[in-house]
Every structure is written in structure tokens, then in C-alpha cells.
Design an enzyme around this catalytic site. Structure first.
Site, PDB file in Angstrom:
ATOM      1  CG  ASP A   1      -2.038   1.044   0.873  1.00  0.00           C
ATOM      2  OD1 ASP A   1      -2.139   1.686  -0.046  1.00  0.00           O
ATOM      3  OD2 ASP A   1      -3.222   0.717   1.858  1.00  0.00           O
TER       4      ASP A   1
HETATM    5  C1  BGC Z   1      -5.063   3.288   0.145  1.00  0.00           C
HETATM    6  C2  BGC Z   1      -5.003   2.395  -1.178  1.00  0.00           C
HETATM    7  C3  BGC Z   1      -4.884   3.009  -2.360  1.00  0.00           C
HETATM    8  C4  BGC Z   1      -3.474   3.895  -2.193  1.00  0.00           C
HETATM    9  C5  BGC Z   1      -3.236   4.662  -3.298  1.00  0.00           C
HETATM   10  C6  BGC Z   1      -4.070   4.251   0.040  1.00  0.00           C
HETATM   11  O1  BGC Z   1      -3.951   5.328   1.042  1.00  0.00           O
HETATM   12  O2  BGC Z   1      -5.096   2.712   1.469  1.00  0.00           O
HETATM   13  O3  BGC Z   1      -6.265   1.648  -1.088  1.00  0.00           O
HETATM   14  O4  BGC Z   1      -4.862   2.358  -3.523  1.00  0.00           O
HETATM   15  O5  BGC Z   1      -3.645   4.859  -1.151  1.00  0.00           O
HETATM   16  O6  BGC Z   1      -4.079   5.765  -3.493  1.00  0.00           O
END
Ligand code: BGC
Length: 826
Positions: free
Chosen positions: A231
Site C-alpha cells: 500500500d
Molecule cells: C489506500 C489504497 C490506495 C492507495 C493509493 C492508500 O491510502 O489505502 O487503497 O489504493 O492509497 O491511492
């Protein structure tokens, strides 16, 4: 090296041709949304995009290139339809491609554990089988159309509280039975191409460096051959993550890989095999999405077609759940001369939740827009009644945004642009010459007060900011700045100021912003938002009551919105925010024909339930919200949804809440999943607690007759069994029903839930039509995870098969016998 040859390309040979540096370069992002290319060998970069309910593209969280906004996941979850999920996935593949993305960062399949997770809206269900069924449909729809799905967040990110550091302490049986099955199904049944590790730790170890999770379970046991990416900023080591099986560190540029990883291999601290294996997996992904043959990443465009609009409108209705109806719905258009659309969600279209799932929708049809389109302007009276904001309302007039080099707003701006709303999120700078760590911005515009009276201004900023009205600083967002609730915990809590304004007067409003170099958790977000709103009071509730009195029907559009149902922040409670409960009571007391349309990302307490004639939950159903609401209220569409999550009468009936905060939201860096496998209806069954509305519940505008279910065999073997049941639409209009099959062991030796959902079928029938629902069961569907055996096992004996319309509405019971103990051999 697994998956050496992907679709004819010799991946293994390609890896061998690469230098160590080139291999390593594939294992981290180039920037926020793309991977690194290796031009020497014709290896292209690929682009990824959020998120579950649309493809945002590489733009900012707000204000990027426009995109179609689909229903959020809990709405899709409420459709109980893998076909609907497939259709949405297939449409999202086109959306992703319109943004140049080959990988969509979706679906989110964390489990509804507490009801207070800020991302509850972004997840399908409290039940692993329902979640798995929808995820498989969605992923297949995407990947059949050449776009990789990224199932997330693996695993245990079931709340937002301290999500970057907290350890979700989950025993193995619970993991295997509740939290892992959606991922397992995505691998085994949908062949998913990418997995995103979660932010949190799992039993003490970050999931991004958890070898048991990423290698033993995911790859060795389930046979996964795709990539695992972190993530965003959720990867915290060099050797640890690579060894555990985390292929891609996101976003770029790299923090812990690059030279550090090259050095680790050169010094012998890490075997080169790990890097080669991960590089091969990255190449396989690039091959799978067709990027070797079509390496160009086109500029982002907007795809806005009639077909997608119609699909979104249908999905919105199919996911809406009719919770109560004394017969008032559907409304007869001929008999409704005036309708009062009341509440904070009546004129403002709340189409999606907040956080990385946000996209810049083509447009947003509010309930009032939808009703007016159907009934004409004069038939619809409106009144806001009260607010449900968490943050002050955005300024939605044209704003000038001037960027300066350096943090002092000095000299002439280096870049000037405009914005439609006072909400800013700078992932990448609009002009490559501006340094992301050394810039400042002045945003200026004007605000005309509609009324004389008290207005409240609000400012929240990740970085330092000030807000000025007519040149005078009204909010200091600098002094004693500290991290708070907003921007995933990297912004401060909103600061507010109250001012008295005059109706018709125009006020200059200016905000100034500069970033701070505060790279806590590796995240340095640059964002700011400001707002201004008239302070609502008694007079607005009175006006709502007046509108209710003047109309034939009062419809309350109430609930929450994306400032509450958002990534980065859990909900404080299960109440409607602000004075909405009071508003509903006052309106219902005035007009006996009051209907409530709820929009929330999960359950909410309804103290007024007995005083209104109908309640329909619409969640955040995407850009066609208002059209779908009008379709449903007046019967052009039928609310086809069934609850994918139990709605308790009160928050504390939910099993995550003990007397101790360690169970939720967590304490001292740990959240203990003490309820184990007893999540959602499994807990309500065990404790015989009556929910307000059970899991699987939803009413229809038509009526159905269920025949007698027939089991294909009374004993079960390797080939499984099936249950067939005829369902007839005995009403006068087309509608859908959902047949749910639950399994429970009659006399279990191990501790087991009373029953567990194992199969479901949604049928859409014309009046008089009969169709047969076919539901299959495998041996695994009878099993629990035995920690001792390290395998799923089903003990010999009888199993109760419940054919049900909800977790508390069992229409038929059958018995199935397992003659010999069964243990799953991996
Ligand atoms: C989230 C993800 C997301 C990523 C990219 C993170 O804060 O938990 O679900 O895909 O950011 O934006």
C-alpha cells in the site's frame, strides 16, 4: 522462478538479460502511479489507478480528469450479484484504459468487523462468502478485459484507527475462516494478477514483510503467481519485504529499494534469487496486461457513455435496500402533486465515500435533480433542515491557484491555474519545475453571502496554511499545528472561525499554503481544504417542517457523506450526524406520509423507525444517485438489494465491542480480534441478539413464492451436492429475490457458528415467472479450520442446510450427512 514463460514471452531469459540494477528498478515505482521502464530491453512502464468505484487516473484525489463514478462496494455488496460485479468490473476496465492504466487498485475486500471502519463503505460485506463471490465477479470482469485487478488490503486492515502502525491480532482460525477467504477465492477462482498488502501489522509483523502471509499462505498454499505491491508508503524495509515476497514498493521514487537493494545483494545479505523472482513476476504482470505489445501510456481522457450511465443507474437500484415499507412505496406519480425533498442529502449529491476511492465524477445527480427531472420543477419543494457536515462546506466558485517557487509566496507565480472547489491535494506538481518540498500556493476567489447572519469558516491542512477574509486572517493554520483527523492522519483537525456576513455582499477569500518537511511514516502529503457555511439553526428545521406540511409526501434524504465515511478516519459512533434524528422526528410528526432515504456507508441507529412509513438505504451509489432515487421512489426500478451487513439496534450489540478498547479500536498499538470467528450475524446468532435488520434482509415491491428445496443427495462426497429451489414472482411487477444458503453443523465438536452463508442466488423475475435457483456446496463449505491439523476439516455427522431469505428468515431446513471426516489436503 515461477511463471517463467508468460503467454509465449520468455520471461526467464529476459530476467537473465537484465543487470541487477535493472531488475531492482522494476521492484519500485517511478512516481505515484507508474512503474519503471527498462528501455534497453523494451520493458515498458505500466500505470496503476485507484480505485474501487471508478478509475481516477494519475491526477490529484480531487479535480483529476473526469471519470464515471460507480456505486461504492457496500452497494455492490447489497446486490448479492456476481453478475453485477462482473459487469462493473468489465466497465471499469474501459475506464482504467481511458486513464492509461493497466492495473486498477481494487477491489477492497476487508471485512465489516466493527461497523465504524471509515472504509466500511469501500468493503462488500461482513461475510467472507458474499465478499468472495462479489470479488471473483469483479476481478473476472476486469481481467477478462485485459486490466489487472489488485485485491486489497491483505490483510487485517478492518479499521482506520492508527492504520499505519497498528497490529491486528487475529488468531489463525479466524484469519482462515473470516478474513482470508476473499483473497483465497480471488487467487483460486479468479486468478487475480495483483495483491496489495495492507498498512497494518498482522500479529506484530507488517503485512508487507510477513513471509508467512505473502509466501507460505498466498503462494505456496494457494498457488498465487501474480505480484504483491505495498500500500502507498506501507513498505518499511529493504531485505525484509523482498524476502517476504513483496514484489513492488509503491509509490515511487523508491525509499528502501534502488541502491539499497542492489547493495544488499552485492554484499551477500540477500540472495539474488529473490530479486530475480520478483522481477519475473513484474514482467509477467506487464505481459498479462499486454504492455509489451502496446507500451504507450496514452494521455488521460474522459469516457462518458450512455451505456456506462445506464449501468451505473441500474447498479444503484440493484444495491438499494428497502428496509421498511408499509405499502406507501412505490409512490404513484398521479397521486403526488407535490413532494418535499428534505435534508442535507437532498440537494447535494453524496455519490461516493472519501479517501483514495474518490474520483472527479463527470457530474453528480442529486435526489432533488432526479425528482425534478421526473416530476418537473414545481412539484418538488426543498429544505435542508440541518447539516450533516464534518467539515465546513467547500467554496464552489471559480478560484485562482497561484504556485510560487520557495515557501514564501515571493516573486511572481511560476504557475497559475484555476479550480472549481476549495479542496486541494498535490500528489505531483502541475508544473514539473516546481519542487514538491519547496513551494507555496495562494488561492483566491470570492464568496457572496446569500443571507445575513453567522457563517462558519473552516480550514484543514497537511502542511501549513492560513485563511483570509477580505484580507484579514480569520484562521491560523500554522501556530501549534499538529496532526489530527484529516488527510489520512497527516492533516490537522479542522480549525474554525465564526464571522457575521451581510446578504448580497461579496467577500474576498484567500488561502495560503506551504508544505512542511515532515516525513513521518514515510508519508508527506501536501493538501488543504477550506470552506464556509451559513450556521443552520431552528429556523431551518422549522422551514423543513413547513415544507413537509405543504407537500403530499415528505421524503427525508439523510445520512452521512464522504467526510464521515472516509479512508483515514473511523466513525465516532453509529448515529446520524448533527440534528438529523430530530429533523426526522419533527417532519414525521408533521406529515404522516414520511419516507426516509438513507445514505450511509454502513449501519446506523434509527430511533425514529416506528414513526416513518418507509426506509430505503441507498449507500453511495455513484453519479446517477438522483435518477436512481426517483426510479426507486416512483417504481420505475425496484430496490433489489439485501443487507450485506447486519444493522444492529445499537452499536454495542456488535461483537467487536467488549468492555475493553483493545477489541476496538485498539490500545497500545494492538487491536485484538477477540470475538474470533463470531463476526456479524455469526455473533447475533450465538448470543440470540435481535438486530434492527438482519444480514441478508431487504423488502421488495413484488412478492415471491418459494417452492420446496431439493438436495441432489443426502450425503456429500468429493463431488459436492447441489440444492435447487423454484422461486415464483406472484406479484404484479418485475422484481428480484435472493435465495441464501447457510450451513451449520448439527452437533459440532469444535466451536462453530450456528450457521454460515455458503451460497446465494439472485433471481430477477417477471410477474408470474418461475425460475430455479441452483446452489452448490462443496466439502470445504462444511469445514472449519483446524489449527491442530493445519488444514480445513469437516467432521463426520449431520449438517443443517438452511434455505433463507435473511439470517433470521429461514424458509426451509434440510439435512446433509458427511459419512467420514474430511481434511483438505493442500
Ligand atoms: C489506500 C489504497 C490506495 C492507495 C493509493 C492508500 O491510502 O489505502 O487503497 O489504493 O492509497 O491511492
Amino acid at each position: 522462478m515461477d511463471k517463467a514463460v508468460a503467454a509465449g514471452r520468455d520471461i526467464e531469459a529476459l530476467v537473465r538479460d537484465m543487470t541487477l540494477e535493472e531488475q531492482v528498478s522494476l521492484l519500485s515505482g517511478a512516481d505515484s502511479w507508474t512503474t519503471n521502464a527498462v528501455p534497453r530491453l523494451g520493458i515498458p512502464k505500466i500505470k496503476v489507478s485507484d480505485g474501487p468505484n471508478g478509475a481516477r487516473g494519475g491526477g490529484s484525489l480531487v479535480g483529476g480528469v473526469k471519470a464515471s463514478c460507480f456505486p461504492c462496494a457496500i452497494s455492490l455488496g447489497a446486490s448479492w450479484s456476481a453478475d453485477a460485479a462482473y459487469a462493473m468490473g468489465a466497465a471499469l476496465a474501459k475506464e482504467a484504459r481511458s486513464k492509461g492504466a493497466a492495473v486498477l487498485l481494487a477491489p477492497t475486500v476487508n471485512i465489516h468487523r466493527s461497523g465504524l471502519n471509515g472504509r466500511n463503505f469501500e468493503c462488500y460485506s461482513e461475510d467472507p462468502a458474499l465478499t468472495a463471490g462479489l470479488a471473483v465477479g469483479y476481478i473476472t470482469g476486469l481481467q477478462d478485459n485485459g486490466v489487472a485487478a489488485t485485491i486489497k488490503h491483505f490483510v487485517g486492515n478492518d479499521s482506520e484507527y492508527q492504520r499505519q502502525t497498528i497490529s491486528s491480532d487475529i488468531d489463525e482460525r479466524t484469519l482462515r475462516e473470516i478474513y482470508l477467504p476473499p483473497f483465497e477465492a480471488a487467487v483460486k477462482k479468479a486468478g487475480v494478477w495483483a495483491v496489495m498488502s495492507s498498512y497494518n501489522r498482522l500479529n506484530g509483523t507488517y503485512t508487507s514483510e510477513n513471509g508467512w502471509l505473502l509466501t507460505t499462505v498466498l503462494r505456496a498454499e494457494w498457488g498465487y503467481d501474480g505480484i504483491v505491491m505495498s500500500d502507498w508508503f506501507g513498505s518499511h524495509s529493504t531485505i525484509g519485504t523482498v524476502k517476504a515476497g513483496l514484489d513492488l514498493e509503491m509509490p515511487g521514487p523508491t525509499r528502501d529499494r534502488g541502491e539499497k537493494l542492489v547493495d544488499a545483494v552485492r554484499s551477500g545479505a540477500l540472495s539474488a534469487d529473490f530479486v530475480e523472482t520478483s522481477a519475473a513476476r513484474m514482467l509477467t504482470l506487464i505481459e498479462r496486461v499486454g504492455a509489451f505489445d502496446d507500451p504507450e501510456i496514452p494521455a488521460e481522457t474522459s469516457l462518458d457513455t450512455q451505456e456506462i450511465r445506464a449501468l451505473i443507474r441500474k447498479l444503484a437500484a440493484d444495491g438499494s435496500v428497502l428496509l421498511k415499507n408499509d405499502g406507501i412505496l412505490p409512490l404513484a406519480q398521479a397521486r403526488v402533486k407535490t413532494i418535499a425533498a428534505i435534508g442535507p442529502n437532498a440537494t447535494v449529491a453524496r455519490i461516493m465515500g472519501g479517501g483514495s476511492a474518490q474520483i472527479n465524477a463527470h457530474y453528480r445527480i442529486s435526489p432533488v435533480d432526479g425528482l425534478k427531472a421526473l416530476l418537473g420543477d414545481d412539484a418538488v419543494l426543498t429544505a435542508i433542515g440541518c447539516s450533516n457536515n464534518r467539515l465546513a462546506s467547500l467554496v464552489e466558485t471559480p478560484l485562482t491557484v497561484a504556485f510560487y517557487q520557495g515557501t514564501e509566496l515571493a516573486g511572481t507565480p511560476v504557475h497559475v491555474t484555476t479550480a472549481e472547489a476549495s479542496d486541494f491535494f498535490w500528489f505531483d506538481m502541475p508544473n514539473k519545475e516546481i519542487d514538491l518540498d519547496d513551494f507555496s500556493v495562494r488561492i483566491s476567489g470570492s464568496f457572496t453571502a446569500e443571507r445575513t447572519g453567522l457563517y462558519e469558516l473552516g480550514l484543514t491542512n497537511a502542511g501549513l496554511a492560513n485563511l483570509f477574509l477580505d484580507g484579514e486572517r480569520v484562521i491560523d493554520g500554522e501556530t501549534d499545528w499538529k496532526r489530527g483527523n484529516n488527510y489520512f492522519g497527516t492533516g490537522n483537525d479542522e480549525r474554525r472561525a465564526t464571522v457575521e456576513l451581510l446578504a448580497g455582499r461579496r467577500y474576498d477569500i484567500t488561502a495560503e499554503y506551504r508544505p512542511v518537511d515532515e516525513k513521518e511514516d514515510g508519508i508527506n502529503i501536501r493538501a488543504m481544504r477550506f470552506g464556509i457555511e451559513y450556521v443552520l439553526g431552528e429556523a431551518e428545521i422549522d422551514a423543513a417542517v413547513e415544507a413537509a406540511r405543504a407537500a403530499d409526501i415528505a421524503v427525508l434524504f439523510v445520512g452521512r457523506q464522504g467526510e464521515w465515511d472516509t479512508e483515514g478516519l473511523d466513525l465516532p459512533d453509529m448515529q446520524l450526524p448533527g440534528r438529523q434524528n430530530e429533523l426526522i422526528d419533527r417532519v414525521a410528526a408533521e406529515n404522516p406520509d414520511t419516507v426516509v432515504v438513507l445514505q450511509t456507508g454502513g449501519p446506523v441507529e434509527m430511533p425514529w423507525l416506528s414513526r416513518v412509513r418507509a426506509v430505503m438505504e441507498m449507500w453511495y451509489p455513484g453519479q446517477e444517485l438522483g435518477h436512481a432515487a426517483a426510479d426507486l421512489l416512483f417504481g420505475a426500478a425496484e430496490p433489489g438489494g439485501r443487507l450485506p451487513q447486519t444493522f444492529p439496534s445499537r452499536l454495542h450489540d456488535v461483537s467487536a465491542f467488549g468492555n475493553d478498547t483493545i477489541g476496538y479500536p485498539g490500545r497500545d498499538g494492538h487491536v485484538e480480534y477477540r470475538e474470533g470467528i463470531f463476526v456479524g450475524y455469526r455473533h447475533f446468532d450465538r448470543t440470540a441478539t435481535k438486530p434492527a435488520f438482519p444480514f441478508g434482509f431487504g423488502l421488495s415491491y413484488t412478492a415471491f413464492r418459494w417452492g420446496t428445496p431439493v438436495l441432489s443427495a443426502t450425503t456429500i462426497g468429493e463431488e459436492g451436492v447441489s440444492v435447487e429451489i423454484d422461486v415464483t414472482n406472484i406479484g404484479t411487477r418485475r422484481g428480484s429475490d435472493v435465495v441464501q444458503l447457510y450451513v451449520g453443523e448439527t452437533d459440532p465438536q469444535a466451536e462453530r457458528p450456528v450457521k454460515e452463508l455458503k451460497a446465494f442466488a439472485r433471481l430477477t423475475l417477471d410477474p408470474g415467472e418461475t425460475r430455479t435457483a441452483g446452489l452448490s456446496l462443496s466439502l470445504r463449505d462444511l469445514a472449519y479450520f483446524s489449527v491442530e491439523d493445519q488444514a480445513f476439516r469437516a467432521d463426520a455427522g449431520d449438517y443443517d442446510i438452511s434455505i433463507a431469505a435473511s439470517a433470521t428468515d429461514i424458509r426451509a431446513r434440510l439435512t446433509l450427512t458427511l459419512e467420514r471426516n474430511w481434511i483438505e489436503t493442500p
